[in-house]
Design a protein around this motif. Structure first.
Motif, mmCIF file in Angstrom:
data_model
loop_
_atom_site.group_PDB
_atom_site.id
_atom_site.type_symbol
_atom_site.label_atom_id
_atom_site.label_comp_id
_atom_site.label_asym_id
_atom_site.label_seq_id
_atom_site.Cartn_x
_atom_site.Cartn_y
_atom_site.Cartn_z
ATOM 1 N N PRO A 113 0.849 -1.209 -0.304
ATOM 2 C CA PRO A 113 -0.246 -0.260 0.224
ATOM 3 C C PRO A 113 0.753 1.108 0.045
ATOM 4 N N SER A 114 2.051 1.552 0.320
ATOM 5 C CA SER A 114 3.002 2.183 0.567
ATOM 6 C C SER A 114 3.548 2.498 -0.398
ATOM 7 N N ALA A 115 4.279 1.682 -2.101
ATOM 8 C CA ALA A 115 3.739 1.585 -2.762
ATOM 9 C C ALA A 115 3.496 2.740 -4.337
ATOM 10 N N PRO A 116 4.537 4.425 -4.686
ATOM 11 C CA PRO A 116 3.430 5.203 -5.556
ATOM 12 C C PRO A 116 3.018 4.378 -6.204
ATOM 13 N N PRO A 117 1.539 4.866 -6.303
ATOM 14 C CA PRO A 117 0.861 4.609 -7.474
ATOM 15 C C PRO A 117 1.311 4.241 -9.045
ATOM 16 N N GLN A 118 0.454 3.002 -10.028
ATOM 17 C CA GLN A 118 1.550 2.495 -10.897
ATOM 18 C C GLN A 118 0.192 2.430 -11.895
ATOM 19 N N PRO A 119 0.176 3.343 -12.507
ATOM 20 C CA PRO A 119 -1.288 2.705 -13.485
ATOM 21 C C PRO A 119 -1.020 0.965 -14.270
ATOM 22 N N ALA A 120 -0.193 1.168 -14.823
ATOM 23 C CA ALA A 120 0.309 -0.597 -15.119
ATOM 24 C C ALA A 120 -0.062 -1.657 -14.258
ATOM 25 N N LEU A 121 0.450 -1.236 -13.325
ATOM 26 C CA LEU A 121 -0.033 -2.141 -11.856
ATOM 27 C C LEU A 121 -1.811 -2.172 -11.676
ATOM 28 N N ALA A 122 -1.811 -0.906 -11.568
ATOM 29 C CA ALA A 122 -3.765 -1.381 -11.525
ATOM 30 C C ALA A 122 -4.437 -2.124 -12.997
ATOM 31 N N ALA A 123 -3.508 -1.648 -14.171
ATOM 32 C CA ALA A 123 -4.251 -2.663 -15.590
ATOM 33 C C ALA A 123 -4.097 -4.070 -15.040
ATOM 34 N N PHE A 124 -2.949 -4.276 -14.960
ATOM 35 C CA PHE A 124 -2.733 -5.713 -14.163
ATOM 36 C C PHE A 124 -3.311 -6.579 -13.156
ATOM 37 N N THR A 125 -3.769 -5.313 -12.433
ATOM 38 C CA THR A 125 -4.783 -6.134 -11.253
ATOM 39 C C THR A 125 -6.306 -6.376 -11.807
ATOM 40 N N ASP A 126 -6.179 -5.142 -12.769
ATOM 41 C CA ASP A 126 -7.845 -5.334 -13.144
ATOM 42 C C ASP A 126 -8.052 -7.146 -14.518
ATOM 43 N N ALA A 127 -6.883 -6.919 -14.421
ATOM 44 C CA ALA A 127 -6.600 -7.660 -16.070
ATOM 45 C C ALA A 127 -6.735 -9.355 -15.013
ATOM 46 N N LEU A 128 -6.047 -9.482 -13.394
ATOM 47 C CA LEU A 128 -6.070 -10.576 -12.922
ATOM 48 C C LEU A 128 -7.532 -10.788 -12.350
ATOM 49 N N ARG A 129 -8.207 -9.706 -11.713
ATOM 50 C CA ARG A 129 -9.945 -9.651 -11.579
ATOM 51 C C ARG A 129 -10.317 -10.222 -12.952
ATOM 52 N N GLU A 130 -10.385 -9.640 -14.220
ATOM 53 C CA GLU A 130 -11.122 -10.318 -15.449
ATOM 54 C C GLU A 130 -11.008 -12.164 -15.564
ATOM 55 N N ALA A 131 -9.559 -12.383 -15.364
ATOM 56 C CA ALA A 131 -9.264 -13.516 -15.364
ATOM 57 C C ALA A 131 -10.272 -14.503 -14.428
ATOM 58 N N ALA A 132 -10.071 -14.153 -13.215
ATOM 59 C CA ALA A 132 -10.815 -14.761 -11.939
ATOM 60 C C ALA A 132 -12.527 -15.158 -12.376
ATOM 61 N N ARG A 133 -12.789 -13.925 -12.771
ATOM 62 C CA ARG A 133 -14.347 -14.082 -13.514
ATOM 63 C C ARG A 133 -14.617 -15.063 -14.340
ATOM 64 N N ALA A 134 -13.689 -15.116 -15.024
ATOM 65 C CA ALA A 134 -13.670 -16.077 -15.786
ATOM 66 C C ALA A 134 -13.434 -17.944 -15.687
ATOM 67 N N GLY A 135 -12.936 -17.577 -14.742
ATOM 68 C CA GLY A 135 -12.177 -18.731 -14.096
ATOM 69 C C GLY A 135 -13.448 -19.371 -12.952
ATOM 70 N N THR A 136 -14.346 -18.621 -12.372
ATOM 71 C CA THR A 136 -15.503 -18.623 -12.029
ATOM 72 C C THR A 136 -16.822 -19.205 -12.532
ATOM 73 N N THR A 137 -16.163 -18.862 -13.535
ATOM 74 C CA THR A 137 -17.394 -19.134 -14.625
ATOM 75 C C THR A 137 -18.585 -20.341 -14.642
ATOM 76 N N PRO A 138 -19.765 -20.328 -14.283
ATOM 77 C CA PRO A 138 -20.342 -22.290 -14.370
ATOM 78 C C PRO A 138 -19.815 -22.778 -15.579
ATOM 79 N N GLU A 139 -19.042 -24.102 -15.141
ATOM 80 C CA GLU A 139 -19.432 -24.882 -16.461
ATOM 81 C C GLU A 139 -20.478 -25.279 -17.091
#
Length: 294
Positions: A268-294
């Motif tokens: 939390p003490s790290a300076p803001p990084q737009p690239a890190l925010a974009a990667f975190t959003d991409a992880l959330r997107e992958a997580a939502r795809a991973g929880t989609t019912p089969e």
């Protein structure tokens, strides 16, 4: 030097003053100070204007190079602050690699192709150390007893465990299995001590039993092999299942269904990084795809 560059470019102190928004007196003072530092005359009068001496022309050429470098630095900084460039250091554990990290990196490359991502397996003994000490920007971990000082945890998904049974097992004909129905079975261990095993044992305790482990394995693939050989049953998280062994049957669990929580750890003490925010959003997107019912 940029004042000198403006004077040489316009051929006049007055014209340079107009271009830069200074007074002619301020321009003359800047040139005098630069000549004192250089130890040489930089301009000579020609009619109503001025022209550079050899020393003045030399410094003007360097001023041109400096101006280009400053402009390049400003552009590079703007790209970095906007998340278009940069470098991210990411730590992950094996079963999160294919399901979460790979699609997240692919998505980040699509959105920000100039951002470089360094990927390394996390230290199983202390997966948060690199984030806490600033050597990594993000680490994927399995939820434990809370975030230590210097780390913020972002929940990505709950990864449910599935029952893995030998082919022909009496419960294999069912679509789902109550966890308590496995109480008397011999068990194949699929987890090392830690939050993943804790999630299994907590669910079994809630179902009223403690599993009887007859063999331990080093990974989920090995555990499936032991189950296929008829040594017992096991539990494997959905993300860790991969391609099931041909001689096992996989069934959903209920009452209760154990699950492990997968988190992204950042500092939390790290300076803001737009690239890190974009990667975190991409992880959330992958997580939502991973929880989609089969």
């Amino acid at each position: 030097m940029q004042v000198l560059r403006a004077v040489v470019g316009t051929g006049s102190v007055t014209a340079a003053a107009v271009r830069l928004g200074y007074t002619p007196s301020a321009i003359s003072q800047q040139i005098a100070a630069l000549e004192k530092e250089a130890g040489a005359a930089l301009l000579e009068r020609v009619g109503r204007g001025v022209r550079p001496t050899a020393a003045g022309l030399l410094l003007t050429e360097h001023a041109d190079a400096i101006a280009r470098q400053v402009a390049e630095a400003e552009t590079a900084l703007a790209d970095l602050l906007a998340g278009r460039t940069g470098r991210l250091s990411v730590r992950y554990f094996a079963t999160a690699g294919a399901a979460l990290v790979a699609p997240a990196v692919a998505r980040l490359r699509e959105l920000h192709p100039k951002v470089q991502v360094e990927l390394r397996l996390a230290d199983p003994q202390d997966p948060l150390a690199d984030v806490r000490e600033g050597r990594a920007d993000l680490a994927l971990v399995v939820g434990g007893e809370g975030a230590p000082d210097g780390v913020r945890l972002l929940r990505l998904l709950d990864d449910p465990y599935l029952a893995v049974l030998p082919k022909g097992h009496p419960l294999a004909a069912r679509r789902s299995v109550d966890l308590a129905e496995l109480a008397e079975e011999p068990w194949v261990g699929s987890e090392w001590p830690g939050p993943c095993l804790d999630a299994q044992l907590a669910a079994c305790a809630a179902a009223g039993f403690r599993p009887r482990f007859v063999v331990d394995s080093e990974d989920y693939l090995t555990a499936q092999g032991f189950v296929a050989a008829g040594l017992g049953v096991t539990l494997i998280p959905r993300l860790g299942l991969g391609a099931p062994h041909p001689d096992v049957t996989v069934r959903r669990l209920k009452a209760p269904a154990p699950s492990r929580t997968i988190l992204a750890a950042v500092r939390p003490s790290a300076p803001p990084q737009p690239a890190l925010a974009a990667f975190t959003d991409a992880l959330r997107e992958a997580a939502r795809a991973g929880t989609t019912p089969e």
